[in-house]
Structures are given as C-alpha cells and as structure tokens.
Design an enzyme around this catalytic site. Sequence first.
Site, PDB file in Angstrom:
ATOM      1  N   CYS A  45      17.633   9.228  -7.841  1.00  0.00           N
ATOM      2  CA  CYS A  45      18.261   7.935  -8.141  1.00  0.00           C
ATOM      3  C   CYS A  45      18.526   7.728  -9.633  1.00  0.00           C
ATOM      4  O   CYS A  45      19.238   6.804  -9.999  1.00  0.00           O
ATOM      5  CB  CYS A  45      17.392   6.802  -7.624  1.00  0.00           C
ATOM      6  SG  CYS A  45      16.986   6.997  -5.907  1.00  0.00           S
ATOM      7  N   HIS A  94      18.283   0.203 -10.785  1.00  0.00           N
ATOM      8  CA  HIS A  94      18.518   0.975  -9.566  1.00  0.00           C
ATOM      9  C   HIS A  94      18.189   0.081  -8.375  1.00  0.00           C
ATOM     10  O   HIS A  94      17.138  -0.569  -8.339  1.00  0.00           O
ATOM     11  CB  HIS A  94      17.647   2.232  -9.580  1.00  0.00           C
ATOM     12  CG  HIS A  94      17.600   2.918  -8.255  1.00  0.00           C
ATOM     13  ND1 HIS A  94      18.734   3.203  -7.531  1.00  0.00           N
ATOM     14  CD2 HIS A  94      16.557   3.352  -7.503  1.00  0.00           C
ATOM     15  CE1 HIS A  94      18.388   3.794  -6.399  1.00  0.00           C
ATOM     16  NE2 HIS A  94      17.070   3.887  -6.358  1.00  0.00           N
ATOM     17  N   ASN A 145      19.637   1.407  -0.577  1.00  0.00           N
ATOM     18  CA  ASN A 145      19.409   2.296  -1.717  1.00  0.00           C
ATOM     19  C   ASN A 145      20.358   3.492  -1.598  1.00  0.00           C
ATOM     20  O   ASN A 145      20.186   4.334  -0.725  1.00  0.00           O
ATOM     21  CB  ASN A 145      17.941   2.752  -1.701  1.00  0.00           C
ATOM     22  CG  ASN A 145      17.614   3.752  -2.790  1.00  0.00           C
ATOM     23  OD1 ASN A 145      18.502   4.257  -3.470  1.00  0.00           O
ATOM     24  ND2 ASN A 145      16.334   4.045  -2.946  1.00  0.00           N
TER      25      ASN A 145
HETATM   26  N1  ACO Z   1       9.590  -2.148   9.856  1.00  0.00           N
HETATM   27  C1  ACO Z   1       8.404  -2.689  10.167  1.00  0.00           C
HETATM   28  N2  ACO Z   1       7.243  -2.252   9.650  1.00  0.00           N
HETATM   29  C2  ACO Z   1       7.301  -1.239   8.775  1.00  0.00           C
HETATM   30  C3  ACO Z   1       8.508  -0.627   8.411  1.00  0.00           C
HETATM   31  C4  ACO Z   1       9.686  -1.123   8.999  1.00  0.00           C
HETATM   32  N3  ACO Z   1      10.909  -0.616   8.712  1.00  0.00           N
HETATM   33  N4  ACO Z   1       8.255   0.352   7.529  1.00  0.00           N
HETATM   34  C5  ACO Z   1       6.935   0.367   7.319  1.00  0.00           C
HETATM   35  N5  ACO Z   1       6.362  -0.590   8.093  1.00  0.00           N
HETATM   36  C6  ACO Z   1       4.949  -0.916   8.206  1.00  0.00           C
HETATM   37  C7  ACO Z   1       4.060   0.216   7.804  1.00  0.00           C
HETATM   38  O1  ACO Z   1       3.915   1.139   8.847  1.00  0.00           O
HETATM   39  C8  ACO Z   1       2.778  -0.501   7.475  1.00  0.00           C
HETATM   40  O2  ACO Z   1       2.092  -0.754   8.681  1.00  0.00           O
HETATM   41  P1  ACO Z   1       0.495  -0.558   8.751  1.00  0.00           P
HETATM   42  O3  ACO Z   1      -0.057  -1.525   7.745  1.00  0.00           O
HETATM   43  O4  ACO Z   1       0.195  -0.877  10.165  1.00  0.00           O
HETATM   44  O5  ACO Z   1       0.272   0.868   8.361  1.00  0.00           O
HETATM   45  C9  ACO Z   1       3.257  -1.841   6.918  1.00  0.00           C
HETATM   46  O6  ACO Z   1       4.617  -1.959   7.326  1.00  0.00           O
HETATM   47  C10 ACO Z   1       3.169  -1.940   5.412  1.00  0.00           C
HETATM   48  O7  ACO Z   1       3.638  -0.698   4.880  1.00  0.00           O
HETATM   49  P2  ACO Z   1       3.753  -0.470   3.322  1.00  0.00           P
HETATM   50  O8  ACO Z   1       4.220   0.903   3.053  1.00  0.00           O
HETATM   51  O9  ACO Z   1       2.510  -0.948   2.647  1.00  0.00           O
HETATM   52  O10 ACO Z   1       4.908  -1.521   2.999  1.00  0.00           O
HETATM   53  P3  ACO Z   1       5.454  -1.916   1.604  1.00  0.00           P
HETATM   54  O11 ACO Z   1       5.301  -3.347   1.435  1.00  0.00           O
HETATM   55  O12 ACO Z   1       4.948  -1.010   0.513  1.00  0.00           O
HETATM   56  O13 ACO Z   1       7.003  -1.625   1.775  1.00  0.00           O
HETATM   57  C11 ACO Z   1       8.585   0.085   1.205  1.00  0.00           C
HETATM   58  C12 ACO Z   1       7.419  -0.322   2.086  1.00  0.00           C
HETATM   59  C13 ACO Z   1       9.721  -0.891   1.454  1.00  0.00           C
HETATM   60  C14 ACO Z   1       9.011   1.482   1.541  1.00  0.00           C
HETATM   61  C15 ACO Z   1       8.146  -0.023  -0.276  1.00  0.00           C
HETATM   62  O14 ACO Z   1       6.934   0.655  -0.454  1.00  0.00           O
HETATM   63  C16 ACO Z   1       9.160   0.545  -1.224  1.00  0.00           C
HETATM   64  O15 ACO Z   1      10.241  -0.003  -1.406  1.00  0.00           O
HETATM   65  N6  ACO Z   1       8.818   1.651  -1.901  1.00  0.00           N
HETATM   66  C17 ACO Z   1       9.701   2.273  -2.881  1.00  0.00           C
HETATM   67  C18 ACO Z   1      10.791   2.963  -2.185  1.00  0.00           C
HETATM   68  C19 ACO Z   1      11.814   3.491  -3.135  1.00  0.00           C
HETATM   69  O16 ACO Z   1      12.191   2.836  -4.075  1.00  0.00           O
HETATM   70  N7  ACO Z   1      12.266   4.678  -2.858  1.00  0.00           N
HETATM   71  C20 ACO Z   1      13.337   5.287  -3.509  1.00  0.00           C
HETATM   72  C21 ACO Z   1      13.037   5.780  -4.878  1.00  0.00           C
HETATM   73  S1  ACO Z   1      14.224   6.692  -5.486  1.00  0.00           S
HETATM   74  C22 ACO Z   1      15.063   7.992  -4.744  1.00  0.00           C
HETATM   75  O17 ACO Z   1      15.263   8.961  -5.429  1.00  0.00           O
HETATM   76  C23 ACO Z   1      15.569   7.966  -3.328  1.00  0.00           C
END
Ligand code: ACO
Length: 331
Positions: free
Chosen positions: A117, A257, A287
């Site tokens: 990214c 980003h 994203n």
């Molecule tokens: N729908 C419903 N529940 C979900 C989903 C979904 N789509 N995805 C995850 N959950 C659940 C998980 O399983 C977890 O359940 P559990 O507690 O029973 O295990 C719960 O939601 C919380 O999961 P977390 O991972 O703690 O959720 P978080 O609040 O951290 O959000 C997310 C997850 C959105 C992925 C966040 O961590 C994030 O945005 N991370 C950064 C991602 C990013 O920026 N990536 C790209 C970087 S750059 C590149 O080069 C592509």
Amino acid sequence: MADNRRRAAFLGVGRYAPEKVLTNSDFEKMVDTTDEWIIERTGVRERRIASDKQAASDLAIPAALKALETAAVSPEELDLIILGTVTPDFFFPSTACIVQDKIGAKNAGALDTSVGCSAFIYDCNIASQFIENGRYERVLVIGVETLSKIMDFTDRNTCVLFGDGAGAAVLGPAKRDGGILATHMKADGSLGYLLEMPGGGSRQPPSHESLERRMHYIKMAGREVFKHAVRSMVEAGRYVLEEAGYEGEDVDLLIPHQANWRIMSSVADKLKIPHGKVFVNLDKYGNTSAASIPIALSEALEQGRIKAGDLVLNVAFGAGFTWAANLVRWE
Ligand code: ACO
C-alpha cells in the site's frame, strides 16, 4: 523557491475504478458478517471489483491516460514509468512494460515496484529524485491493484476489506515555489509475515498442495497490522513535516492510505490534524492498496478539496512492512 532546489510537482492526476460494485450486504451472503460490523470496524460500505477479463494493466491504462490528459503531456514525452502493484498481470514481463507499450510511451523506461500500500508514495518519491537532479522531465507514476484476484472470499477477516482500482500521476519540474517538499520511506522486513501471500513465488511455487492450503490468497494478522500502521504512518508524517519546517496544523489536506477509518482518524489525531482536513473515500472503494492514494488525490482535486498553494500530506503503510510519506505544496 526558498532554497533554489529544483523540485518535482504533480502535473496531472487520473483514476479508474472497475464498474462492478460489491456492497457489504453482498458479503453478508458470502461469509458470516454484517453491514454494521464492516462499517463500524472499518468504514467500508462498498468496493469495486475487476471483471474476469480485467487484469491490472487494464485498470492502469485508463488511469494513466487520464493523468496524461490532465497534465497535457503526450505519452512520447514520458522519460520513465514506475508502476506499483502486488497484483501484476504476470510475474514478468512487468505491468509497467505492458502499459508502456499500450499507451505508446516509446521513449520511456518502465519498471514495477512491489511495496504494498505504500507503493504510490515510494514511487513518487523515487520519481522526484530523477526530476530534482535534472535527469528526467516527465515521469508517470501508477498505483494499481486487482486484489480481488487474490482475496479469499471465504475468509471474513480479509475479504471485506479490499477492492480494485488504479490511480496515476504525471510528475515534472515545479514551476513555482511548490512541489514535493519532503519525502520519507522506511521498511521493516522482519514483520512481513503479518501481511503476505505465501504461495506462488519461488519459496512456495504453485502446486496442488499450495492450492489446497489456500496459499495464493492474502493472509493478514489484522490487529497487529493495525497497530504498526498507526505508529508508522504517524512517524512518517511527523518526519516530513519536521523536515520541511511545518506542524500538523499547517496541513490543508491529509491523504492517508485508505485502509480503515479507525487507522486514519487515529493518525490524524496524533498528527494534530482535524478530521475535517482528512480525505476519505474508503467507504466507496475499500482498501485498494497501491491505488488508494492516487485515487484519493484524483477525487480530492475533482472535488476542489485541493487548491494551488495548499499543503498536502500523503502518508501510507503496507505489506513489507513498508511506510512512507511526502509533503507537497500544491501548484
Ligand atoms: N465480520 C464479522 N466479524 C468479523 C469479521 C467480519 N468481516 N472479521 C473479523 N471478525 C471478528 C473476528 O473473528 C473477531 O472475532 P473473535 O473475537 O470471536 O475472534 C472479532 O471480529 C474481532 O476481530 P479483530 O481482528 O480484533 O477486529 P478488529 O477490530 O481489529 O478489526 C480489522 C479487524 C478491520 C482487520 C482491523 O484489524 C484492521 O483494519 N487492521 C488493519 C488492516 C489493514 O490496514 N490492512 C492493510 C494494510 S496494507 C496492505 O498492504 C494491503
């Protein structure tokens, strides 16, 4: 120009997004998720998805042509094309070479970069060096992704986050006091395993086993990525502001980003930039990795959110890990 340095400026910007839209309710039918969860945890409402026939270059070309048109630069005038993507048409030839041929950039060199990214900012920063030292007059920088091709549509942790698209910019020498004032690029490869596509390369060539183990899809430790993304984007933003002698409150528009609204707002808060000065289009595109900043830049210009003289801060974080920023006085 205060220090008499030749600087690189953005001469034109363009974007392209495929027609097909996938909404959060479409995902409700595919995986165990809800529209509310996705909006609350990420800010994404819908994203664009490339058709079966569209590869990265098919998205990159219309974005590049639009950037050239806006800049009033012909393809023959280009000295170099730098294209950032983690979803190229092929391992080789590079997608940049495919674009170079198809747009008729007969006099340009061409290369791909794999910076996740952060690619567009890395590539603009690299391009700016060739312009600053007088070697090149016109460089086309493209960020493009077809992440849907490597998204695991059975993994709710990742599939709801990403989208496809392309953005491009033509860079050339600044005419006035503006242009790219400061740049920053960093990496920490020790954390690369937190965001990767493990299969398909020389470490794990394609095989029946790699397919069965679903190794040709994005794997991400979301929570870890989140933490590092905030920290690194803040570091990069602070670095370029300090280098150019500015504070967060001097920034007219922050283009972070577009990964997750919670990341973006947290970065803005730490840089002391009010949310009203943060450009957001994540809700429409998800994203789009390397394409996220140039798509945002292009929409911000179209919406009149950037005008001549504005101080624009671009900042990104991505696979690698990599992170980068640049500070631009818009011309
Ligand atoms: N729908 C419903 N529940 C979900 C989903 C979904 N789509 N995805 C995850 N959950 C659940 C998980 O399983 C977890 O359940 P559990 O507690 O029973 O295990 C719960 O939601 C919380 O999961 P977390 O991972 O703690 O959720 P978080 O609040 O951290 O959000 C997310 C997850 C959105 C992925 C966040 O961590 C994030 O945005 N991370 C950064 C991602 C990013 O920026 N990536 C790209 C970087 S750059 C590149 O080069 C592509």
